[in-house]
Design a protein around this motif. Structure first.
Motif, PDB file in Angstrom:
ATOM      1  N   LEU A  22       0.833  -1.200   0.000  1.00 34.78           N
ATOM      2  CA  LEU A  22       0.000   0.000   0.000  1.00 34.78           C
ATOM      3  C   LEU A  22       0.871   1.255   0.000  1.00 34.78           C
ATOM      4  CD1 LEU A  22      -2.723   1.393   0.143  1.00 34.78           C
ATOM      5  CD2 LEU A  22      -2.663   1.083   2.622  1.00 34.78           C
ATOM      6  N   ALA A  23       1.909   1.268   0.817  1.00 31.21           N
ATOM      7  CA  ALA A  23       2.820   2.413   0.868  1.00 31.21           C
ATOM      8  C   ALA A  23       3.464   2.642  -0.497  1.00 31.21           C
ATOM      9  CB  ALA A  23       3.880   2.201   1.939  1.00 31.21           C
ATOM     10  N   THR A  24       3.857   1.577  -1.165  1.00 36.30           N
ATOM     11  CA  THR A  24       4.465   1.698  -2.490  1.00 36.30           C
ATOM     12  C   THR A  24       3.460   2.265  -3.484  1.00 36.30           C
ATOM     13  OG1 THR A  24       5.965  -0.130  -2.015  1.00 36.30           O
ATOM     14  CG2 THR A  24       5.656   0.440  -4.336  1.00 36.30           C
ATOM     15  N   ALA A  25       2.238   1.778  -3.449  1.00 34.59           N
ATOM     16  CA  ALA A  25       1.206   2.291  -4.358  1.00 34.59           C
ATOM     17  C   ALA A  25       0.944   3.773  -4.100  1.00 34.59           C
ATOM     18  CB  ALA A  25      -0.080   1.481  -4.204  1.00 34.59           C
ATOM     19  N   LEU A  26       0.867   4.164  -2.848  1.00 33.95           N
ATOM     20  CA  LEU A  26       0.641   5.572  -2.509  1.00 33.95           C
ATOM     21  C   LEU A  26       1.813   6.441  -2.962  1.00 33.95           C
ATOM     22  CD1 LEU A  26      -0.937   5.189   1.035  1.00 33.95           C
ATOM     23  CD2 LEU A  26      -2.100   5.952  -1.057  1.00 33.95           C
ATOM     24  N   ALA A  27       3.030   5.948  -2.731  1.00 37.40           N
ATOM     25  CA  ALA A  27       4.218   6.694  -3.158  1.00 37.40           C
ATOM     26  C   ALA A  27       4.256   6.826  -4.673  1.00 37.40           C
ATOM     27  CB  ALA A  27       5.483   6.010  -2.646  1.00 37.40           C
ATOM     28  N   ASN A  28       3.880   5.777  -5.376  1.00 46.79           N
ATOM     29  CA  ASN A  28       3.842   5.824  -6.850  1.00 46.79           C
ATOM     30  C   ASN A  28       2.834   6.845  -7.354  1.00 46.79           C
ATOM     31  OD1 ASN A  28       5.811   4.053  -7.888  1.00 46.79           O
ATOM     32  ND2 ASN A  28       4.555   2.293  -7.321  1.00 46.79           N
ATOM     33  N   SER A  29       1.788   7.090  -6.570  1.00 44.33           N
ATOM     34  CA  SER A  29       0.771   8.061  -6.985  1.00 44.33           C
ATOM     35  C   SER A  29       1.122   9.479  -6.537  1.00 44.33           C
ATOM     36  CB  SER A  29      -0.605   7.658  -6.454  1.00 44.33           C
ATOM     37  OG  SER A  29      -0.655   7.843  -5.044  1.00 44.33           O
ATOM     38  N   GLY A  30       2.290   9.634  -5.920  1.00 40.22           N
ATOM     39  CA  GLY A  30       2.743  10.961  -5.538  1.00 40.22           C
ATOM     40  C   GLY A  30       2.353  11.391  -4.142  1.00 40.22           C
ATOM     41  N   ARG A  31       1.752  10.508  -3.388  1.00 40.35           N
ATOM     42  CA  ARG A  31       1.336  10.856  -2.024  1.00 40.35           C
ATOM     43  C   ARG A  31       2.537  10.916  -1.094  1.00 40.35           C
ATOM     44  NH1 ARG A  31      -4.079   9.198  -0.775  1.00 40.35           N
ATOM     45  NH2 ARG A  31      -3.615  10.034   1.285  1.00 40.35           N
ATOM     46  N   THR A  32       2.461  11.796  -0.117  1.00 43.06           N
ATOM     47  CA  THR A  32       3.466  11.890   0.930  1.00 43.06           C
ATOM     48  C   THR A  32       3.139  10.837   1.979  1.00 43.06           C
ATOM     49  OG1 THR A  32       3.696  14.251   0.555  1.00 43.06           O
ATOM     50  CG2 THR A  32       4.485  13.406   2.657  1.00 43.06           C
ATOM     51  N   LEU A  33       4.161  10.146   2.458  1.00 40.99           N
ATOM     52  CA  LEU A  33       3.958   9.066   3.416  1.00 40.99           C
ATOM     53  C   LEU A  33       4.574   9.401   4.762  1.00 40.99           C
ATOM     54  CD1 LEU A  33       4.954   6.041   1.167  1.00 40.99           C
ATOM     55  CD2 LEU A  33       2.667   6.946   1.567  1.00 40.99           C
ATOM     56  N   ASP A  34       3.923   8.958   5.817  1.00 38.55           N
ATOM     57  CA  ASP A  34       4.472   9.034   7.165  1.00 38.55           C
ATOM     58  C   ASP A  34       4.854   7.609   7.546  1.00 38.55           C
ATOM     59  OD1 ASP A  34       5.105   9.269   9.821  1.00 38.55           O
ATOM     60  OD2 ASP A  34       3.173  10.081  10.435  1.00 38.55           O
ATOM     61  N   LEU A  35       6.140   7.336   7.546  1.00 33.45           N
ATOM     62  CA  LEU A  35       6.628   5.981   7.791  1.00 33.45           C
ATOM     63  C   LEU A  35       7.209   5.823   9.194  1.00 33.45           C
ATOM     64  CD1 LEU A  35       8.364   5.428   4.336  1.00 33.45           C
ATOM     65  CD2 LEU A  35       6.092   4.672   5.045  1.00 33.45           C
ATOM     66  N   ASP A  36       6.852   6.734  10.107  1.00 31.60           N
ATOM     67  CA  ASP A  36       7.433   6.708  11.450  1.00 31.60           C
ATOM     68  C   ASP A  36       7.286   5.360  12.152  1.00 31.60           C
ATOM     69  OD1 ASP A  36       8.431   9.259  11.371  1.00 31.60           O
ATOM     70  OD2 ASP A  36       6.695  10.160  12.369  1.00 31.60           O
ATOM     71  N   GLY A  37       6.137   4.737  12.085  1.00 35.69           N
ATOM     72  CA  GLY A  37       5.922   3.488  12.804  1.00 35.69           C
ATOM     73  C   GLY A  37       6.447   2.253  12.088  1.00 35.69           C
ATOM     74  N   LEU A  38       6.799   2.407  10.821  1.00 36.70           N
ATOM     75  CA  LEU A  38       7.214   1.255  10.021  1.00 36.70           C
ATOM     76  C   LEU A  38       8.487   0.612  10.555  1.00 36.70           C
ATOM     77  CD1 LEU A  38       6.458  -0.350   7.471  1.00 36.70           C
ATOM     78  CD2 LEU A  38       7.995   1.148   6.222  1.00 36.70           C
ATOM     79  N   GLU A  39       9.477   1.421  10.893  1.00 36.76           N
ATOM     80  CA  GLU A  39      10.740   0.872  11.378  1.00 36.76           C
ATOM     81  C   GLU A  39      10.543   0.113  12.698  1.00 36.76           C
ATOM     82  OE1 GLU A  39      15.297   2.135  12.535  1.00 36.76           O
ATOM     83  OE2 GLU A  39      13.928   3.678  11.861  1.00 36.76           O
ATOM     84  N   ALA A  40       9.752   0.681  13.597  1.00 39.15           N
ATOM     85  CA  ALA A  40       9.510   0.017  14.880  1.00 39.15           C
ATOM     86  C   ALA A  40       8.790  -1.315  14.683  1.00 39.15           C
ATOM     87  CB  ALA A  40       8.700   0.930  15.803  1.00 39.15           C
ATOM     88  N   GLU A  41       7.800  -1.326  13.815  1.00 45.61           N
ATOM     89  CA  GLU A  41       7.064  -2.575  13.569  1.00 45.61           C
ATOM     90  C   GLU A  41       7.952  -3.620  12.904  1.00 45.61           C
ATOM     91  OE1 GLU A  41       4.225  -5.319  13.888  1.00 45.61           O
ATOM     92  OE2 GLU A  41       4.218  -3.346  14.815  1.00 45.61           O
ATOM     93  N   MET A  42       8.780  -3.183  11.966  1.00 43.37           N
ATOM     94  CA  MET A  42       9.693  -4.110  11.294  1.00 43.37           C
ATOM     95  C   MET A  42      10.711  -4.664  12.302  1.00 43.37           C
ATOM     96  SD  MET A  42      10.122  -5.523   8.351  1.00 43.37           S
ATOM     97  CE  MET A  42       9.668  -4.519   6.964  1.00 43.37           C
TER      98      MET A  42
END
Length: 80
Positions: A22-42
Protein backbone atom coordinates in the motif's frame (compact mmCIF):
# COMPACT_ATOMS: atom_id res chain seq x y z
CA UNK A 1 8.81 -29.37 17.39
CA UNK A 2 7.75 -28.61 13.85
CA UNK A 3 9.46 -26.90 10.94
CA UNK A 4 6.17 -25.25 9.90
CA UNK A 5 6.14 -21.46 9.94
CA UNK A 6 4.81 -19.92 13.14
CA UNK A 7 1.20 -18.89 12.29
CA UNK A 8 1.07 -15.63 14.30
CA UNK A 9 4.39 -14.42 12.94
CA UNK A 10 3.44 -15.47 9.42
CA UNK A 11 0.25 -13.41 9.81
CA UNK A 12 2.37 -10.42 10.92
CA UNK A 13 4.59 -10.86 7.89
CA UNK A 14 1.51 -10.90 5.65
CA UNK A 15 0.19 -7.71 7.28
CA UNK A 16 3.56 -5.99 6.84
CA UNK A 17 3.65 -7.09 3.20
CA UNK A 18 0.23 -5.52 2.68
CA UNK A 19 1.34 -2.33 4.42
CA UNK A 20 4.46 -2.07 2.26
CA UNK A 21 2.46 -2.75 -0.92
CA UNK A 22 0.00 0.00 0.00
CA UNK A 23 2.82 2.41 0.87
CA UNK A 24 4.46 1.70 -2.49
CA UNK A 25 1.21 2.29 -4.36
CA UNK A 26 0.64 5.57 -2.51
CA UNK A 27 4.22 6.69 -3.16
CA UNK A 28 3.84 5.82 -6.85
CA UNK A 29 0.77 8.06 -6.98
CA UNK A 30 2.74 10.96 -5.54
CA UNK A 31 1.34 10.86 -2.02
CA UNK A 32 3.47 11.89 0.93
CA UNK A 33 3.96 9.07 3.42
CA UNK A 34 4.47 9.03 7.16
CA UNK A 35 6.63 5.98 7.79
CA UNK A 36 7.43 6.71 11.45
CA UNK A 37 5.92 3.49 12.80
CA UNK A 38 7.21 1.26 10.02
CA UNK A 39 10.74 0.87 11.38
CA UNK A 40 9.51 0.02 14.88
CA UNK A 41 7.06 -2.57 13.57
CA UNK A 42 9.69 -4.11 11.29
CA UNK A 43 12.11 -4.26 14.23
CA UNK A 44 9.50 -6.08 16.35
CA UNK A 45 8.79 -8.51 13.54
CA UNK A 46 12.45 -9.30 12.90
CA UNK A 47 13.01 -9.71 16.64
CA UNK A 48 10.11 -12.15 16.87
CA UNK A 49 11.53 -14.22 14.01
CA UNK A 50 14.97 -14.26 15.62
CA UNK A 51 13.49 -15.55 18.89
CA UNK A 52 11.99 -18.62 17.23
CA UNK A 53 13.72 -21.98 17.36
CA UNK A 54 16.05 -22.33 14.36
CA UNK A 55 13.83 -24.72 12.36
CA UNK A 56 10.81 -22.40 12.65
CA UNK A 57 12.92 -19.38 11.77
CA UNK A 58 14.32 -21.12 8.70
CA UNK A 59 10.78 -21.95 7.60
CA UNK A 60 10.04 -18.21 7.53
CA UNK A 61 13.00 -17.32 5.27
CA UNK A 62 10.95 -17.23 2.04
CA UNK A 63 8.32 -14.97 3.62
CA UNK A 64 10.99 -12.67 5.08
CA UNK A 65 12.78 -12.57 1.71
CA UNK A 66 9.50 -11.50 0.13
CA UNK A 67 9.22 -8.71 2.71
CA UNK A 68 12.73 -7.58 1.91
CA UNK A 69 11.88 -7.42 -1.79
CA UNK A 70 8.75 -5.41 -1.01
CA UNK A 71 10.76 -3.04 1.20
CA UNK A 72 13.39 -2.59 -1.52
CA UNK A 73 10.61 -1.76 -3.98
CA UNK A 74 9.25 0.90 -1.63
CA UNK A 75 12.74 2.29 -1.14
CA UNK A 76 13.32 2.50 -4.91
CA UNK A 77 9.98 4.25 -5.35
CA UNK A 78 10.79 6.80 -2.66
CA UNK A 79 14.23 7.50 -4.14
CA UNK A 80 12.84 8.35 -7.58
Amino acid sequence: MTDAPHPAILASIDRMDTTLALATALANSGRTLDLDGLEAEMTRLCGAVLMLPAPEGRALRPAMAGLLARLESLSATLLR
